[in-house]
Design a protein around this motif. Structure first.
Motif, PDB file in Angstrom:
ATOM      1  N   UNK A 258       0.824  -1.209   0.000  1.00 21.87           N
ATOM      2  CA  UNK A 258       0.000   0.000   0.000  1.00 21.87           C
ATOM      3  C   UNK A 258       0.864   1.267   0.000  1.00 21.87           C
ATOM      4  N   UNK A 259       0.205   2.387  -0.309  1.00 20.96           N
ATOM      5  CA  UNK A 259       0.878   3.685  -0.327  1.00 20.96           C
ATOM      6  C   UNK A 259       0.070   4.687   0.487  1.00 20.96           C
ATOM      7  N   UNK A 260       0.756   5.685   1.010  1.00 19.95           N
ATOM      8  CA  UNK A 260       0.105   6.854   1.615  1.00 19.95           C
ATOM      9  C   UNK A 260       0.437   8.039   0.730  1.00 19.95           C
ATOM     10  N   UNK A 261      -0.576   8.774   0.340  1.00 27.18           N
ATOM     11  CA  UNK A 261      -0.381   9.878  -0.597  1.00 27.18           C
ATOM     12  C   UNK A 261      -0.547  11.235   0.086  1.00 27.18           C
ATOM     13  N   UNK A 262       0.130  12.230  -0.490  1.00 34.10           N
ATOM     14  CA  UNK A 262       0.094  13.603   0.014  1.00 34.10           C
ATOM     15  C   UNK A 262       0.034  14.553  -1.175  1.00 34.10           C
ATOM     16  N   UNK A 263      -0.651  15.679  -1.009  1.00 34.12           N
ATOM     17  CA  UNK A 263      -0.544  16.717  -2.044  1.00 34.12           C
ATOM     18  C   UNK A 263       0.789  17.442  -1.885  1.00 34.12           C
ATOM     19  N   UNK A 264       1.428  17.742  -2.973  1.00 29.45           N
ATOM     20  CA  UNK A 264       2.691  18.471  -2.942  1.00 29.45           C
ATOM     21  C   UNK A 264       2.706  19.570  -3.982  1.00 29.45           C
ATOM     22  N   UNK A 265       3.513  20.590  -3.761  1.00 25.61           N
ATOM     23  CA  UNK A 265       3.595  21.709  -4.700  1.00 25.61           C
ATOM     24  C   UNK A 265       5.039  21.838  -5.176  1.00 25.61           C
ATOM     25  N   UNK A 266       5.212  21.895  -6.482  1.00 24.53           N
ATOM     26  CA  UNK A 266       6.548  22.037  -7.060  1.00 24.53           C
ATOM     27  C   UNK A 266       7.077  23.443  -6.761  1.00 24.53           C
ATOM     28  N   UNK A 267       8.222  23.499  -6.093  1.00 25.07           N
ATOM     29  CA  UNK A 267       8.806  24.785  -5.718  1.00 25.07           C
ATOM     30  C   UNK A 267      10.039  25.138  -6.533  1.00 25.07           C
ATOM     31  N   UNK A 268      10.618  24.138  -7.223  1.00 25.79           N
ATOM     32  CA  UNK A 268      11.868  24.396  -7.960  1.00 25.79           C
ATOM     33  C   UNK A 268      12.051  23.320  -9.006  1.00 25.79           C
ATOM     34  N   UNK A 269      12.533  23.726 -10.184  1.00 28.05           N
ATOM     35  CA  UNK A 269      12.839  22.796 -11.268  1.00 28.05           C
ATOM     36  C   UNK A 269      14.233  23.130 -11.766  1.00 28.05           C
TER      37      UNK A 269
END
Length: 319
Positions: A258-269
């Motif tokens: 199984x997996x636990x998921x989270x929302x994330x925001x890209x801050x740098x590329x």
């Protein structure tokens, strides 16, 4: 016998196919979690008199967590302050001398006014033959003597004021550097306090109370773990699918399947590619060059520094 061998081969082929399907990479990037770690170092030389930091401690910004011995700068500051006080006393004494002479002048002027009134009265008495000429001459002599004393007193005041002015300039020229020195010593005293710079969790402790420390010597490492950064790696063909500020899905393992998921925001590329780190898999395992991406993820206390994580672009929204 031949049928038995054939069944074994079919079974093995099934396991291999199943394993291949189960190993299919279904994410767009992978990496590990990082945090903005701060190494707090000593700002003063001396013995570490107290140090209350322990690994795992939750500290707030501004907490005083230790004290370095600052006896020497304290004594140096006291010496500078004593020199400043002596200069002030010197200036005060000169001003008091001037005030004393001015009071003496005021008394002399009052005496002169009284003598002038007495002379006028004596002159009237002489005209009326009620006083002798000698009395008037004595009165004039006394007034002349008093006027000379007043002139001498005024000259004395002028000399004192001139000397005091020069002395004050000399005092100011000495006082200024001493005051700066006192502030410098106070700054050294202040730096003897070990003040925690940010709210976070102590990750590593490098020193113990009682040890000798020096400017720049690490004392402990701290990081704010409320938000962690997943540094993931993606192949070049995925660059067009992401942008800074985009929301993506981040997941970690929860159990074996199984997996636990989270929302994330890209801050740098990253603007440059790099060779694939050995510990990272991509969808295209033949890819030699990848791009690093940083994703900010709100921590629910399950995420840890160094933990493996995966990023999935599909389903993310831009903000």
């Amino acid at each position: 016998m031949i049928r038995s061998k054939l069944n074994v081969l079919i079974t093995l082929s099934g396991f291999i196919l199943l394993a291949a399907c189960s190993d299919k990479i279904d994410y767009d990037g992978a990496g590990s979690f990082e945090a903005d770690e701060v190494i707090v170092s000593s700002q003063q030389n001396g013995q570490l008199l107290s140090f209350s930091v322990e690994e795992g401690n939750a500290l707030k910004a501004g907490d005083v967590v230790g004290q370095v011995d600052v006896v020497i700068p304290q004594l140096q500051k006291q010496q500078a302050e004593a020199s400043i006080a002596a200069l002030r006393q010197k200036t005060t004494t000169s001003n008091e001398q001037i005030e004393g002479v001015k009071k003496q002048l005021a008394v002399q002027q009052a005496q002169l006014e009284q003598q002038l009134r007495e002379r006028q009265r004596t002159e009237n008495l002489v005209k009326a033959d009620a006083a002798t000429r000698k009395q008037l001459d004595d009165m004039n002599a006394a007034i002349d003597q008093l006027q000379k004393q007043i002139a001498a007193t005024r000259q004395q005041i002028a000399v004192y004021e001139s000397n005091t002015s020069n002395q004050n300039r000399s005092v100011l020229s000495e006082k200024g550097p001493l005051e700066v020195m006192a502030k410098q010593y106070q700054e050294q005293i202040n730096r003897g306090q070990i003040i925690n710079p940010l709210t976070g969790i102590v990750l590593t402790k490098y020193a113990l109370a009682g040890e000798m420390t020096a400017v720049g010597k690490p004392l402990y490492k701290i990081a704010n773990l409320d938000t962690l950064t997943l540094k993931a790696y993606i192949t070049g063909d995925k660059l067009s699918d992401i942008k800074r500020g985009q929301v993506v899905t981040v997941r970690i393992d929860e159990g074996k399947k199984n997996y636990r998921t989270y929302p994330g925001k890209i801050s740098w590329i990253a603007d440059k590619s790099e060779f694939t780190p050995k510990t990272i898999q991509t969808k295209n395992e033949r890819a030699n060059l990848v791009y690093a991406v940083k994703v900010k993820v709100k921590n629910d206390s399950r995420l840890k520094i160094g933990m493996y994580g995966e990023m999935i672009i599909k389903g993310g929204n831009s903000q």
